[in-house]
Design a protein around this motif. Structure first.
Motif, PDB file in Angstrom:
ATOM      1  N   LEU A   1     -19.811   6.575   0.239  1.00  0.00           N
ATOM      2  CA  LEU A   1     -19.795   5.768   1.470  1.00  0.00           C
ATOM      3  C   LEU A   1     -21.012   6.087   2.341  1.00  0.00           C
ATOM      4  O   LEU A   1     -21.538   5.217   3.027  1.00  0.00           O
ATOM      5  CB  LEU A   1     -18.540   6.075   2.291  1.00  0.00           C
ATOM      6  CG  LEU A   1     -17.269   5.272   2.024  1.00  0.00           C
ATOM      7  CD1 LEU A   1     -16.149   5.770   2.921  1.00  0.00           C
ATOM      8  CD2 LEU A   1     -17.503   3.780   2.251  1.00  0.00           C
ATOM      9  N   LYS A   2     -21.424   7.360   2.291  1.00  0.00           N
ATOM     10  CA  LYS A   2     -22.559   7.770   3.105  1.00  0.00           C
ATOM     11  C   LYS A   2     -23.883   7.489   2.409  1.00  0.00           C
ATOM     12  O   LYS A   2     -24.935   7.878   2.895  1.00  0.00           O
ATOM     13  CB  LYS A   2     -22.444   9.267   3.452  1.00  0.00           C
ATOM     14  CG  LYS A   2     -21.270   9.539   4.387  1.00  0.00           C
ATOM     15  CD  LYS A   2     -21.119  10.990   4.710  1.00  0.00           C
ATOM     16  CE  LYS A   2     -22.151  11.433   5.750  1.00  0.00           C
ATOM     17  NZ  LYS A   2     -21.999  12.860   6.082  1.00  0.00           N
ATOM     18  N   GLY A   3     -23.815   6.819   1.282  1.00  0.00           N
ATOM     19  CA  GLY A   3     -25.040   6.348   0.628  1.00  0.00           C
ATOM     20  C   GLY A   3     -25.554   7.212  -0.506  1.00  0.00           C
ATOM     21  O   GLY A   3     -26.582   6.913  -1.092  1.00  0.00           O
ATOM     22  N   GLU A   4     -24.835   8.315  -0.816  1.00  0.00           N
ATOM     23  CA  GLU A   4     -25.287   9.146  -1.931  1.00  0.00           C
ATOM     24  C   GLU A   4     -24.986   8.443  -3.246  1.00  0.00           C
ATOM     25  O   GLU A   4     -23.983   7.748  -3.380  1.00  0.00           O
ATOM     26  CB  GLU A   4     -24.548  10.493  -1.918  1.00  0.00           C
ATOM     27  CG  GLU A   4     -25.177  11.505  -1.001  1.00  0.00           C
ATOM     28  CD  GLU A   4     -24.485  12.860  -1.125  1.00  0.00           C
ATOM     29  OE1 GLU A   4     -24.463  13.423  -2.232  1.00  0.00           O
ATOM     30  OE2 GLU A   4     -23.937  13.327  -0.112  1.00  0.00           O
ATOM     31  N   ASN A   5     -25.861   8.666  -4.216  1.00  0.00           N
ATOM     32  CA  ASN A   5     -25.671   8.056  -5.524  1.00  0.00           C
ATOM     33  C   ASN A   5     -25.207   9.132  -6.494  1.00  0.00           C
ATOM     34  O   ASN A   5     -26.006   9.887  -7.022  1.00  0.00           O
ATOM     35  CB  ASN A   5     -26.996   7.426  -5.972  1.00  0.00           C
ATOM     36  CG  ASN A   5     -26.799   6.524  -7.159  1.00  0.00           C
ATOM     37  OD1 ASN A   5     -25.672   6.374  -7.653  1.00  0.00           O
ATOM     38  ND2 ASN A   5     -27.874   5.923  -7.623  1.00  0.00           N
ATOM     39  N   ILE A   6     -23.902   9.235  -6.676  1.00  0.00           N
ATOM     40  CA  ILE A   6     -23.416  10.264  -7.596  1.00  0.00           C
ATOM     41  C   ILE A   6     -22.629   9.594  -8.719  1.00  0.00           C
ATOM     42  O   ILE A   6     -21.980   8.571  -8.508  1.00  0.00           O
ATOM     43  CB  ILE A   6     -22.545  11.328  -6.870  1.00  0.00           C
ATOM     44  CG1 ILE A   6     -21.463  10.666  -6.009  1.00  0.00           C
ATOM     45  CG2 ILE A   6     -23.389  12.236  -6.021  1.00  0.00           C
ATOM     46  CD1 ILE A   6     -20.511  11.672  -5.400  1.00  0.00           C
ATOM     47  N   PRO A   7     -22.711  10.168  -9.933  1.00  0.00           N
ATOM     48  CA  PRO A   7     -22.055   9.512 -11.070  1.00  0.00           C
ATOM     49  C   PRO A   7     -20.541   9.417 -10.890  1.00  0.00           C
ATOM     50  O   PRO A   7     -19.919  10.288 -10.275  1.00  0.00           O
ATOM     51  CB  PRO A   7     -22.419  10.416 -12.259  1.00  0.00           C
ATOM     52  CG  PRO A   7     -22.910  11.690 -11.675  1.00  0.00           C
ATOM     53  CD  PRO A   7     -23.433  11.383 -10.315  1.00  0.00           C
ATOM     54  N   MET A   8     -19.984   8.329 -11.378  1.00  0.00           N
ATOM     55  CA  MET A   8     -18.549   8.086 -11.235  1.00  0.00           C
ATOM     56  C   MET A   8     -17.779   8.893 -12.272  1.00  0.00           C
ATOM     57  O   MET A   8     -18.075   8.833 -13.470  1.00  0.00           O
ATOM     58  CB  MET A   8     -18.275   6.584 -11.420  1.00  0.00           C
ATOM     59  CG  MET A   8     -16.847   6.158 -11.181  1.00  0.00           C
ATOM     60  SD  MET A   8     -16.255   6.412  -9.496  1.00  0.00           S
ATOM     61  CE  MET A   8     -17.291   5.273  -8.566  1.00  0.00           C
ATOM     62  N   THR A   9     -16.811   9.658 -11.799  1.00  0.00           N
ATOM     63  CA  THR A   9     -15.945  10.395 -12.723  1.00  0.00           C
ATOM     64  C   THR A   9     -14.508  10.169 -12.286  1.00  0.00           C
ATOM     65  O   THR A   9     -14.254   9.693 -11.183  1.00  0.00           O
ATOM     66  CB  THR A   9     -16.213  11.914 -12.678  1.00  0.00           C
ATOM     67  OG1 THR A   9     -16.079  12.338 -11.316  1.00  0.00           O
ATOM     68  CG2 THR A   9     -17.598  12.262 -13.183  1.00  0.00           C
ATOM     69  N   ILE A  10     -13.578  10.493 -13.167  1.00  0.00           N
ATOM     70  CA  ILE A  10     -12.173  10.464 -12.780  1.00  0.00           C
ATOM     71  C   ILE A  10     -11.718  11.920 -12.738  1.00  0.00           C
ATOM     72  O   ILE A  10     -11.380  12.496 -13.767  1.00  0.00           O
ATOM     73  CB  ILE A  10     -11.324   9.664 -13.781  1.00  0.00           C
ATOM     74  CG1 ILE A  10     -11.940   8.278 -14.000  1.00  0.00           C
ATOM     75  CG2 ILE A  10      -9.879   9.536 -13.291  1.00  0.00           C
ATOM     76  CD1 ILE A  10     -11.357   7.534 -15.171  1.00  0.00           C
ATOM     77  N   PRO A  11     -11.758  12.541 -11.544  1.00  0.00           N
ATOM     78  CA  PRO A  11     -11.410  13.955 -11.480  1.00  0.00           C
ATOM     79  C   PRO A  11      -9.960  14.151 -11.894  1.00  0.00           C
ATOM     80  O   PRO A  11      -9.094  13.356 -11.544  1.00  0.00           O
ATOM     81  CB  PRO A  11     -11.593  14.308  -9.997  1.00  0.00           C
ATOM     82  CG  PRO A  11     -12.331  13.163  -9.383  1.00  0.00           C
ATOM     83  CD  PRO A  11     -12.000  11.979 -10.209  1.00  0.00           C
ATOM     84  N   SER A  12      -9.709  15.211 -12.667  1.00  0.00           N
ATOM     85  CA  SER A  12      -8.328  15.459 -13.055  1.00  0.00           C
ATOM     86  C   SER A  12      -7.893  16.814 -12.520  1.00  0.00           C
ATOM     87  O   SER A  12      -8.715  17.654 -12.187  1.00  0.00           O
ATOM     88  CB  SER A  12      -8.189  15.414 -14.572  1.00  0.00           C
ATOM     89  OG  SER A  12      -8.990  16.424 -15.129  1.00  0.00           O
ATOM     90  N   ASP A  13      -6.583  16.975 -12.415  1.00  0.00           N
ATOM     91  CA  ASP A  13      -6.056  18.262 -11.977  1.00  0.00           C
ATOM     92  C   ASP A  13      -6.228  19.253 -13.112  1.00  0.00           C
ATOM     93  O   ASP A  13      -5.998  18.938 -14.273  1.00  0.00           O
ATOM     94  CB  ASP A  13      -4.565  18.130 -11.645  1.00  0.00           C
ATOM     95  CG  ASP A  13      -4.362  17.261 -10.422  1.00  0.00           C
ATOM     96  OD1 ASP A  13      -5.260  17.243  -9.565  1.00  0.00           O
ATOM     97  OD2 ASP A  13      -3.314  16.599 -10.331  1.00  0.00           O
ATOM     98  N   LYS A  14      -6.630  20.465 -12.750  1.00  0.00           N
ATOM     99  CA  LYS A  14      -6.768  21.489 -13.784  1.00  0.00           C
ATOM    100  C   LYS A  14      -5.382  22.074 -14.037  1.00  0.00           C
ATOM    101  O   LYS A  14      -4.806  22.721 -13.180  1.00  0.00           O
ATOM    102  CB  LYS A  14      -7.737  22.567 -13.314  1.00  0.00           C
ATOM    103  CG  LYS A  14      -9.163  22.068 -13.226  1.00  0.00           C
ATOM    104  CD  LYS A  14     -10.109  23.194 -12.840  1.00  0.00           C
ATOM    105  CE  LYS A  14     -11.529  22.685 -12.709  1.00  0.00           C
ATOM    106  NZ  LYS A  14     -11.749  21.879 -11.509  1.00  0.00           N
ATOM    107  N   LYS A  15      -4.879  21.804 -15.238  1.00  0.00           N
ATOM    108  CA  LYS A  15      -3.543  22.306 -15.541  1.00  0.00           C
ATOM    109  C   LYS A  15      -3.641  23.730 -16.103  1.00  0.00           C
ATOM    110  O   LYS A  15      -4.588  24.052 -16.808  1.00  0.00           O
ATOM    111  CB  LYS A  15      -2.857  21.407 -16.571  1.00  0.00           C
ATOM    112  CG  LYS A  15      -2.464  20.069 -15.991  1.00  0.00           C
ATOM    113  CD  LYS A  15      -1.645  19.289 -16.989  1.00  0.00           C
ATOM    114  CE  LYS A  15      -1.266  17.937 -16.410  1.00  0.00           C
ATOM    115  NZ  LYS A  15      -0.462  17.161 -17.318  1.00  0.00           N
TER     116      LYS A  15
END
Lengths: 86, 271
Positions: free
Chosen positions: B245-259
């Motif tokens: 939202l603040k304009g940074e270009n970061i790669p899209m990931t689907i963060p998961s919970d560390k089980k």
């Protein structure tokens, strides 16, 4: 059902996607106050085909896939064997 | 210049309030001043999710009707001094919001804060249209499920026609936030995939919030998930969304919970 279909059952997500696409194509055109493009196409295609072969209205599927650069129009018409010979 | 952001969806229960709290807290953590505004008059919940339910004295309707000053209604977060809440009224209905009153309050908030985040009520009625009215940017919260996607499509149409920006012929920035996503089920074809939802709605993706136990725990204790469990998949998804939202270009990931190992082995219920 194929052998592979039995081993790896196909999920219901593709059905959801296709239902949504068709529904939203209708809703978007009616929201914008434009004539329903799909209904219009369907009717005119039916008339054109109907001149040469007899088709049942429910055997005609018209769908639009919206893409970023291009949209595709797919028309699927089932022509009965007797109709094709007429 | 202050940014006005609306968090909206059309459908109820998809995570608008959870997302407002989480995005607001994550933005405030970057040092910018943030106010989260509850537009759900009659069914307020942002106060509860933020853990400020016992500190509400005056609300948005009081300010609009001139019964209280804005300063009297604003509640400062106890954990982050850059985060503020403007609660909705619980005893009125949405007709208590007037177009002029909302315009005046938003203008005043824009002078005081870097970010004004409006938590929209469900539906497409007065409360929802007033929440989006003055927005520069919209975050559309969508679950990978048919009714949510359909309602999001409707809301996108409203954002392009009923907002101040749209009426001036400008474009409102629209971002899709997919929540309650289960990558495993999507891979097995049991759930609409990211690509399906993106193809249907065709607006840019700002984040994917995985289905996570931490979200319920956060609302149970009245703390935004980004503050309550910052290492969880959901919190990381919201923090990444804020950077975008603040304009940074970061790669899209689907963060998961560390089980943990045992949980992985036996599943969460057995563990």
């Amino acid at each position: 059902m194929t052998l592979f279909g039995w081993i790896k059952p196909r999920g219901s997500a593709p059905v959801a996607r296709d239902r949504l696409k068709i529904l939203l194509a209708h809703e978007r055109s009616s929201m914008r106050g434009q004539p329903d493009l799909l209904a219009l196409l369907r009717e005119e295609i039916m008339t054109a085909i109907g001149k040469h072969v007899s088709v049942l209205p429910e055997k005609v599927q018209v769908r639009v896939d919206r893409g970023e650069a291009v949209s595709t129009l797919a028309i699927d018409i089932e022509i009965p064997f007797a109709g094709a010979q007429a | 210049m202050a940014q006005v952001l609306v968090v909206t969806s059309g459908k109820g229960g998809v995570g608008k309030t959870t997302s407002t709290a989480a995005l607001g807290a994550a933005l405030a953590q970057t040092g910018q001043t943030v106010v989260v505004v509850d537009f759900d008059v009659g069914l307020r919940n942002l106060d509860l999710v933020m853990g400020a339910e016992r500190r509400v004295v005056f609300d948005l309707v009081n300010v609009i009707q001139g019964q209280a000053k804005l300063q009297q209604a604003l509640i400062r977060d106890k954990r982050l001094d850059t985060l503020w809440l403007l609660p909705a009224s619980q005893t009125r209905d949405k007709d208590a919001l007037t177009a002029n009153g909302v315009a005046r309050v938003i203008a005043e908030l824009k002078e005081k804060f870097d970010w004004v985040i409006c938590d929209s009520p469900a539906g497409i009625e007065r409360g929802a249209t007033l929440a989006m009215r003055h927005a520069d940017t919209a975050v559309i919260v969508t679950n990978p499920e048919v009714s949510s996607v359909r309602d999001s499509d409707r809301i996108i149409g409203l954002l392009d026609s009923k907002t101040e920006k749209a009426e001036k012929g400008e474009r409102i920035d629209k971002h899709l936030l997919i929540s309650r996503y289960d990558a495993g089920r999507a891979a097995r074809g049991e759930m609409l995939s990211l690509d399906d939802v993106l193809e249907i709605l065709s607006i840019p993706l700002i984040g994917v919030v995985p289905e996570s136990e931490d979200v319920l725990r956060a609302s149970n204790v009245g703390s935004p998930v980004t503050l309550c469990s910052p290492a969880s998949g959901a919190a990381r998804a919201y923090s990444d969304a804020v950077r975008r939202l603040k304009g940074e270009n970061i790669p899209m990931t689907i963060p998961s919970d560390k089980k943990r190992f045992m949980e992985k082995l036996f599943g969460r219920r057995a563990a």
